[in-house]
Design an enzyme around this catalytic site. Structure first.
Site, PDB file in Angstrom:
ATOM      1  N   SER A 112       0.840  -1.191   0.000  1.00 22.64           N
ATOM      2  CA  SER A 112       0.000   0.000   0.000  1.00 22.64           C
ATOM      3  C   SER A 112       0.881   1.250   0.000  1.00 22.64           C
ATOM      4  O   SER A 112       1.696   1.444  -0.900  1.00 22.64           O
ATOM      5  CB  SER A 112      -0.965  -0.041   1.188  1.00 22.64           C
ATOM      6  OG  SER A 112      -1.989   0.928   1.051  1.00 22.64           O
ATOM      7  N   GLU A 209      -1.795  -2.408  -8.141  1.00 26.23           N
ATOM      8  CA  GLU A 209      -2.993  -2.728  -7.364  1.00 26.23           C
ATOM      9  C   GLU A 209      -3.481  -1.449  -6.718  1.00 26.23           C
ATOM     10  O   GLU A 209      -2.750  -0.456  -6.659  1.00 26.23           O
ATOM     11  CB  GLU A 209      -2.705  -3.805  -6.307  1.00 26.23           C
ATOM     12  CG  GLU A 209      -1.745  -3.381  -5.205  1.00 26.23           C
ATOM     13  CD  GLU A 209      -2.403  -2.643  -4.029  1.00 26.23           C
ATOM     14  OE1 GLU A 209      -3.567  -2.939  -3.703  1.00 26.23           O
ATOM     15  OE2 GLU A 209      -1.741  -1.763  -3.444  1.00 26.23           O
ATOM     16  N   HIS A 279      -4.850  -5.329  -1.476  1.00 23.94           N
ATOM     17  CA  HIS A 279      -5.801  -5.172  -0.372  1.00 23.94           C
ATOM     18  C   HIS A 279      -6.882  -6.252  -0.479  1.00 23.94           C
ATOM     19  O   HIS A 279      -8.041  -5.980  -0.756  1.00 23.94           O
ATOM     20  CB  HIS A 279      -6.436  -3.792  -0.404  1.00 23.94           C
ATOM     21  CG  HIS A 279      -5.454  -2.675  -0.193  1.00 23.94           C
ATOM     22  ND1 HIS A 279      -4.589  -2.242  -1.172  1.00 23.94           N
ATOM     23  CD2 HIS A 279      -5.206  -1.901   0.908  1.00 23.94           C
ATOM     24  CE1 HIS A 279      -3.859  -1.242  -0.690  1.00 23.94           C
ATOM     25  NE2 HIS A 279      -4.207  -1.023   0.563  1.00 23.94           N
TER      26      HIS A 279
END
Length: 310
Positions: A112, A209, A279
Site C-alpha cells: 500500500s 494494485e 488489499h
C-alpha cells in the site's frame, strides 16, 4: 540505480522489528497480530512509532525516518515489518540513509503506502524488498492460511510460483515476458513521477494494485503512467487486486476492465490480471527486484530465485 542485493532469510529465534512509517496504528491490534509471528518462533520488537500520533501520522517525519534508519542499523533486528500503511512514506524518503540500508541489508516488508519506500530503497540502496501483508493484516478475524504462509516463507525460502491454483487469471494481452518485478500501489507509483524516486519500468514486470478508487480515478492514474511511458517501457504488466474500485460519485461509468483496455492494452505488452496481491484475502507476497517470468499461455508468474539468501 544501485546494484541489487538480497537480504538474508530469517531463522527461528530471530528478532523482527515492527514500526509504523506512515499512519498511526491501534497498538492493541499490533499486539494481537504479533502473536502470529511469535507462534512461528520469531521474536518481536515493537518500535516507538507504534505509540505515537502526530495528526494522522505515527510521529513526525524525523521520528518515523529515524526509527526506520535505526532498525536497519541495529544488528539484532533481522527483518522490518511495517505495521500498516495509510499515508506518509513519501514524506520521509529524503530522510532515509540509503548507504546505511545498503550496508545492512535485511528484509523490509509491507504494501500500500509502503510502495513509495519500495521504490526509494530499490533506486538508492538496491535492496530486494517485499510487497506483502502488513502486520495488522495478521490480526484480522478471518485470516486466510495463504496470508500467514507468506511469512513462513521467510523462514523457509521458496521461489514464488503463482498459478490459477491460487486465483483465476485473465489475459488482457497474449504473450510471455521476463524481467525484475517492480511496482505496487497505483496511486503511490503515480506519486513518484517527477521525483528522484520515480519508478523505472524499463524491461521490468510492472505490478499494480489499489483500493477504494473509482474507475474514473484509476483512469486518470493509468493515463498518467501511459503518458510517462511506463507501460511501453515495461516488459509485461501484472494487475493485482483493485478492491472496492467501483463507481460511486459517477454512476454512469466505464468498468475497471474497460479502463485497463483503454490505457494498458494499447502498449501491446503481455498482461495478466486477477492476482490476489494487494488489499485482498489472501494477500500473496511478491519480492520486488527479483527476476521472474510471466506467461499468459500458462497463466503463470514464476520467480527465477528466492527473494532472500539462504
Amino acid at each position: 540505480m544501485a546494484e541489487l542485493i538480497k537480504p538474508k532469510r530469517l531463522s527461528p529465534g530471530d528478532t523482527v522489528g515492527i514500526m509504523a512509517p506512515a499512519c498511526w496504528v491501534d497498538t492493541e491490534q499490533v499486539k494481537t497480530a504479533s502473536t502470529v509471528l511469535e507462534k512461528m518462533g520469531l521474536r518481536v520488537r515493537l518500535g516507538d512509532t507504534l505509540n505515537k500520533k502526530h495528526g494522522y501520522l505515527a510521529g513526525t517525519d524525523e521520528e518515523r525516518a529515524g526509527e526506520l534508519n535505526a532498525m536497519f542499523a541495529d544488528p539484532g533486528i533481522k527483518a522490518i515489518i511495517c505495521a500498516r500503511g495509510g499515508y506518509g512514506t513519501g514524506r520521509i524518503a529524503d530522510l532515509l540513509d540509503y548507504d546505511l540500508i545498503r550496508a545492512n541489508p535485511k528484509i523490509f516488508w509491507g504494501y500500500s503506502d509502503i510502495t513509495f519506500l519500495h521504490a526509494a530503497i530499490r533506486r538508492f540502496a538496491g535492496l530486494v524488498t517485499f510487497h506483502g501483508p502488513m502486520l495488522i493484516d495478521l490480526g484480522k478475524d478471518e485470516l486466510h492460511p495463504l496470508t500467514v504462509q507468506n511469512y513462513e516463507t521467510l523462514l523457509r525460502p521458496s521461489v514464488l510460483r503463482y498459478t490459477e491454483e491460487i486465483s483465476p487469471l485473465q489475459t488482457l494481452v497474449e504473450g510471455e515476458a521476463v524481467g525484475h518485478i517492480v511496482g505496487g500501489n497505483l496511486s503511490l507509483i503515480v506519486s513518484t513521477l517527477g521525483t528522484p524516486y520515480e519508478l523505472d519500468t524499463k524491461g521490468k514486470l510492472l505490478f499494480i494494485e489499489d483500493i477504494d478508487e473509482e474507475p474514473y480515478r484509476v483512469d486518470r492514474m493509468l493515463n498518467q503512467l501511459k503518458h510517462a511511458g511506463k507501460f511501453t517501457d515495461a516488459a509485461g504488466i501484472l494487475i493485482g487486486d483493485f478492491h472496492n474500485c467501483e463507481p460511486d460519485k459517477r454512476k454512469v461509468s466505464f468498468t475497471l476492465e474497460e479502463v485497463f483496455h483503454h490505457h494498458i492494452v494499447p502498449a501491446g505488452k503481455p498482461t495478466l490480471s486477477g492476482f490476489k496481491i494487494g488489499h485482498c484475502s489472501p494477500n500473496i507476497a511478491i519480492p520486488f527486484g527479483i527476476g521472474a517470468r510471466m506467461s499468459t499461455y500458462e497463466k503463470l508468474l514464476a520467480c527465477t530465485e528466492p527473494g532472500v539468501e539462504a
